[in-house]
Design a protein around this motif. Structure first.
Motif, mmCIF file in Angstrom:
data_model
loop_
_atom_site.group_PDB
_atom_site.id
_atom_site.type_symbol
_atom_site.label_atom_id
_atom_site.label_comp_id
_atom_site.label_asym_id
_atom_site.label_seq_id
_atom_site.Cartn_x
_atom_site.Cartn_y
_atom_site.Cartn_z
ATOM 1 N N LEU A 17 -64.345 64.315 -9.672
ATOM 2 C CA LEU A 17 -63.521 63.227 -10.173
ATOM 3 C C LEU A 17 -64.542 62.253 -10.645
ATOM 4 O O LEU A 17 -65.392 61.885 -10.061
ATOM 5 C CB LEU A 17 -62.836 62.784 -8.928
ATOM 6 N N PRO A 18 -63.826 61.639 -11.804
ATOM 7 C CA PRO A 18 -64.674 60.659 -12.730
ATOM 8 C C PRO A 18 -64.733 59.348 -11.339
ATOM 9 O O PRO A 18 -63.911 58.900 -10.617
ATOM 10 C CB PRO A 18 -63.822 60.361 -13.882
ATOM 11 N N GLN A 19 -65.906 58.628 -11.714
ATOM 12 C CA GLN A 19 -66.180 57.438 -10.859
ATOM 13 C C GLN A 19 -65.399 56.321 -11.378
ATOM 14 O O GLN A 19 -65.962 55.397 -12.068
ATOM 15 C CB GLN A 19 -67.696 57.127 -10.815
ATOM 16 N N ILE A 20 -64.134 56.168 -11.194
ATOM 17 C CA ILE A 20 -63.211 55.122 -11.455
ATOM 18 C C ILE A 20 -63.434 53.960 -10.618
ATOM 19 O O ILE A 20 -63.596 54.124 -9.232
ATOM 20 C CB ILE A 20 -61.690 55.415 -11.693
ATOM 21 N N SER A 21 -63.530 52.739 -11.131
ATOM 22 C CA SER A 21 -63.741 51.605 -10.353
ATOM 23 C C SER A 21 -62.387 50.679 -10.196
ATOM 24 O O SER A 21 -61.674 50.736 -11.267
ATOM 25 C CB SER A 21 -64.820 50.594 -10.800
ATOM 26 N N LEU A 22 -62.146 50.435 -9.126
ATOM 27 C CA LEU A 22 -60.858 49.910 -8.595
ATOM 28 C C LEU A 22 -61.308 48.411 -7.834
ATOM 29 O O LEU A 22 -62.288 48.285 -7.094
ATOM 30 C CB LEU A 22 -60.062 50.491 -7.705
ATOM 31 N N PRO A 23 -60.433 47.540 -7.928
ATOM 32 C CA PRO A 23 -60.554 46.104 -7.279
ATOM 33 C C PRO A 23 -60.190 46.280 -5.785
ATOM 34 O O PRO A 23 -59.439 46.953 -5.236
ATOM 35 C CB PRO A 23 -59.751 45.107 -7.993
ATOM 36 N N VAL A 24 -61.008 45.785 -4.909
ATOM 37 C CA VAL A 24 -60.819 45.725 -3.325
ATOM 38 C C VAL A 24 -59.415 45.028 -3.073
ATOM 39 O O VAL A 24 -59.213 44.001 -3.446
ATOM 40 C CB VAL A 24 -61.990 45.022 -2.619
ATOM 41 N N ASN B 188 -49.312 49.708 -16.785
ATOM 42 C CA ASN B 188 -48.489 48.592 -15.915
ATOM 43 C C ASN B 188 -49.455 47.372 -15.378
ATOM 44 O O ASN B 188 -50.543 47.618 -15.009
ATOM 45 C CB ASN B 188 -47.994 49.265 -14.490
ATOM 46 N N SER B 189 -48.691 46.256 -15.523
ATOM 47 C CA SER B 189 -49.255 45.082 -15.088
ATOM 48 C C SER B 189 -49.425 44.818 -13.528
ATOM 49 O O SER B 189 -48.418 45.745 -12.764
ATOM 50 C CB SER B 189 -48.742 43.736 -15.663
ATOM 51 N N ALA B 190 -50.144 43.919 -12.795
ATOM 52 C CA ALA B 190 -49.975 43.781 -11.480
ATOM 53 C C ALA B 190 -48.527 43.374 -10.991
ATOM 54 O O ALA B 190 -48.088 43.973 -10.040
ATOM 55 C CB ALA B 190 -51.250 42.600 -11.037
ATOM 56 N N PHE B 191 -48.010 42.557 -11.856
ATOM 57 C CA PHE B 191 -46.694 42.205 -11.553
ATOM 58 C C PHE B 191 -45.664 43.523 -11.545
ATOM 59 O O PHE B 191 -44.877 43.677 -10.580
ATOM 60 C CB PHE B 191 -46.213 41.172 -12.403
ATOM 61 N N GLU B 192 -45.819 44.386 -12.547
ATOM 62 C CA GLU B 192 -44.950 45.408 -12.500
ATOM 63 C C GLU B 192 -45.273 46.501 -11.634
ATOM 64 O O GLU B 192 -44.428 47.018 -10.770
ATOM 65 C CB GLU B 192 -45.401 46.151 -14.026
ATOM 66 N N VAL C 37 -43.032 51.100 -1.012
ATOM 67 C CA VAL C 37 -44.317 51.819 -1.022
ATOM 68 C C VAL C 37 -45.310 51.500 -0.067
ATOM 69 O O VAL C 37 -45.717 50.323 0.082
ATOM 70 C CB VAL C 37 -44.902 51.974 -2.613
ATOM 71 N N ARG C 38 -45.625 52.368 0.914
ATOM 72 C CA ARG C 38 -46.524 51.860 1.741
ATOM 73 C C ARG C 38 -48.111 52.003 1.411
ATOM 74 O O ARG C 38 -49.012 51.676 2.310
ATOM 75 C CB ARG C 38 -46.513 52.424 3.152
ATOM 76 N N PHE C 39 -48.395 52.975 0.418
ATOM 77 C CA PHE C 39 -49.842 53.230 0.216
ATOM 78 C C PHE C 39 -50.423 52.213 -0.779
ATOM 79 O O PHE C 39 -49.479 51.810 -1.646
ATOM 80 C CB PHE C 39 -50.014 54.675 -0.192
ATOM 81 N N PRO C 40 -51.542 52.184 -0.996
ATOM 82 C CA PRO C 40 -52.180 51.342 -2.134
ATOM 83 C C PRO C 40 -51.784 51.800 -3.486
ATOM 84 O O PRO C 40 -51.943 52.722 -3.924
ATOM 85 C CB PRO C 40 -53.404 51.250 -1.911
ATOM 86 N N LEU C 41 -51.401 50.611 -4.323
ATOM 87 C CA LEU C 41 -50.955 51.038 -5.765
ATOM 88 C C LEU C 41 -52.110 49.969 -6.418
ATOM 89 O O LEU C 41 -52.144 48.831 -6.123
ATOM 90 C CB LEU C 41 -49.488 50.813 -6.057
ATOM 91 N N PHE C 42 -52.472 50.608 -7.686
ATOM 92 C CA PHE C 42 -53.140 49.420 -8.527
ATOM 93 C C PHE C 42 -52.801 49.540 -9.949
ATOM 94 O O PHE C 42 -52.274 50.671 -10.286
ATOM 95 C CB PHE C 42 -54.719 50.192 -8.263
ATOM 96 N N PRO C 43 -52.882 48.417 -10.391
ATOM 97 C CA PRO C 43 -52.644 48.331 -12.077
ATOM 98 C C PRO C 43 -53.512 49.065 -12.799
ATOM 99 O O PRO C 43 -55.025 48.902 -12.448
ATOM 100 C CB PRO C 43 -52.510 47.048 -12.474
ATOM 101 N N ASP C 44 -53.040 49.847 -13.950
ATOM 102 C CA ASP C 44 -54.224 50.371 -14.710
ATOM 103 C C ASP C 44 -53.696 49.915 -15.948
ATOM 104 O O ASP C 44 -53.227 50.802 -16.867
ATOM 105 C CB ASP C 44 -54.241 51.680 -14.681
ATOM 106 N N GLN C 45 -53.561 48.415 -16.367
ATOM 107 C CA GLN C 45 -52.756 48.179 -17.796
ATOM 108 C C GLN C 45 -53.397 48.585 -18.790
ATOM 109 O O GLN C 45 -52.673 49.060 -19.881
ATOM 110 C CB GLN C 45 -53.092 46.504 -17.639
ATOM 111 N N ASP C 46 -54.703 48.745 -19.109
ATOM 112 C CA ASP C 46 -55.241 49.263 -20.377
ATOM 113 C C ASP C 46 -55.455 50.876 -20.154
ATOM 114 O O ASP C 46 -55.980 51.562 -21.301
ATOM 115 C CB ASP C 46 -56.718 48.820 -20.781
#
Lengths: 199, 192
Positions: B33-40, B115-119, B129-138
């Motif tokens: 899996l590629p090392q993608i970085s996400l905000p805590v 999707n934006s954080a708002f979306e 949804v109870r599990f963590p979702l993260f925006p990946d706008q670009d």
């Protein structure tokens, strides 16, 4: 012989079971990608404060919708999208389909308009699930409503535009997107919130 | 007996051709899996679920997630098939959550493509949804993961060196949460 036939039958049924978790819907194969287009290809004929040009268009649901019928009753948001079965358009209205709460909060109806004909819009919107808002055809005279708002492009499609109209039938705000980019939900919500300002 | 073999051979030959078309993509070679970085996440509940040591405002990589098997859902608020699948994905999360224990855990995150954080928040609120979702706008994460439409699913198995080996890729919904969960467990090599 019966046993052989039974074994053969069971084996033929195997793929259905084996693939039960992987029956991916091939929805992307239905979409035509026109490539990158000129971002905006028309000259807007309306501005905030103008009276919104009235129209009566046929709805996919079978009836007709007249803009002025909402006057003194509800705010109206018109979402022009360029064409059915194209990439950005095909995932714009499904998003609005789960955003009804924002429209309700601001007492607004949403009218989706394209220049496609009713049969095309019927088939296309069927892919989106059951839409809560009216989808209208500006097919004939071709793009006449889009033209009256100044959002008809030179190739006969419309711009990707959001027109916010207040209860008095006046243009409140207009958002013309780059045709290649879907306007964010925040843009829609900001336009709705603006409708309530100054009331 | 000869007659039985004679009859079954062509059927098995046809099946060998047909079956792969019904299978989700399975990586032919070991793929990490590629090392993608996400905000805590700001949510303490999410940080605890993911087993993160970092604080909000920092970033983490998927390898930091404390899971033996990690499933990543690629979705979009605007995708009608993601909307349709949301209930199944929620059911899958509950199954994973109930199953997971300190010795072996299966966890789920979602990436909102374009999707934006708002979306993403609106999708989360709409479907509970109870599990963590993260925006990946670009769509940088979507592209790095080799996304092919939404919804899409990529599962990986954590190795001893904390890297995550991809064990399953799928474009489109799975429709049957329990079956899909079993499939993930099987592919992870989990011994029941």
């Amino acid at each position: 012989m019966k046993r052989i036939a039974l074994i053969a039958l069971l084996l033929l049924m195997l793929p259905a079971g084996a693939g039960a978790t992987a029956t991916a819907k091939s929805f992307t194969s239905l979409i035509y990608d026109p490539g990158k287009l000129k971002p905006i290809d028309s000259t807007l004929k309306i501005a905030p404060g103008d009276k919104a040009p009235d129209f009566t268009l046929r709805s996919v649901k079978g009836d007709t919708v007249t803009l002025s019928s909402y006057r003194h009753k509800q705010n109206v948001v018109i979402s022009f999208v360029p064409a059915a079965w194209t990439p950005v358009c095909s995932d714009q209205w499904p998003g609005y389909n789960i955003a009804k709460t924002f429209f309700t909060k601001h007492d607004a109806v949403l009218l989706g308009i394209t220049v496609d004909n009713i049969p095309t819009l019927h088939a296309w919107t069927q892919q989106m699930g059951e839409l809560w808002f009216d989808v209208l055809s500006d097919f004939w005279p071709h793009g006449a409503v889009a033209e009256s708002y100044g959002v008809l492009r030179s190739d006969g499609t419309s711009e990707r535009a959001l027109i916010f109209i207040d209860r008095e039938g006046m243009i409140n705000s207009v958002h013309i997107s780059d045709i290649n980019i879907r306007p964010s939900l925040e843009t829609v919500v900001a336009g709705l919130e603006n409708l309530d300002k100054g009331r | 007996m000869k007659r039985l073999v004679f009859l079954l051979l062509p059927i098995l030959s046809v099946l060998s051709l047909v079956l792969p078309a019904f299978s989700a993509d399975a990586p032919a070679e070991k793929e990490t899996l590629p090392q993608i970085s996400l905000p805590v996440p700001d949510s303490e509940e999410y940080r605890a679920y993911l087993g993160l040591k970092q604080a909000p405002g920092e970033t983490f990589t998927v390898n930091d997630i404390d899971a033996d098997v990690l499933l990543i859902e690629l979705f979009s608020m605007y995708c009608p098939f993601c909307q349709e699948e949301a209930e199944n994905v929620n059911a899958l999360f509950e199954t994973m959550y109930d199953f997971s224990k300190p010795e072996f855990s299966v966890k789920l995150i979602g990436l909102g493509a374009n999707n934006s954080a708002f979306e993403v928040d609106h999708f989360r609120n709409t479907y509970g949804v109870r599990f963590p979702l993260f925006p990946d706008q670009d769509m940088s994460m979507y592209n790095a993961l080799g996304g092919k439409g939404t919804p899409g699913f990529i599962a990986c198995k954590k190795e001893a060196d904390s890297s995550c080996t991809i064990i399953h890729r799928q474009s489109g919904g799975f429709h049957q949460p329990d079956e899909f969960f079993k499939e993930l467990l099987n592919k992870s090599g989990y011994n029941q």
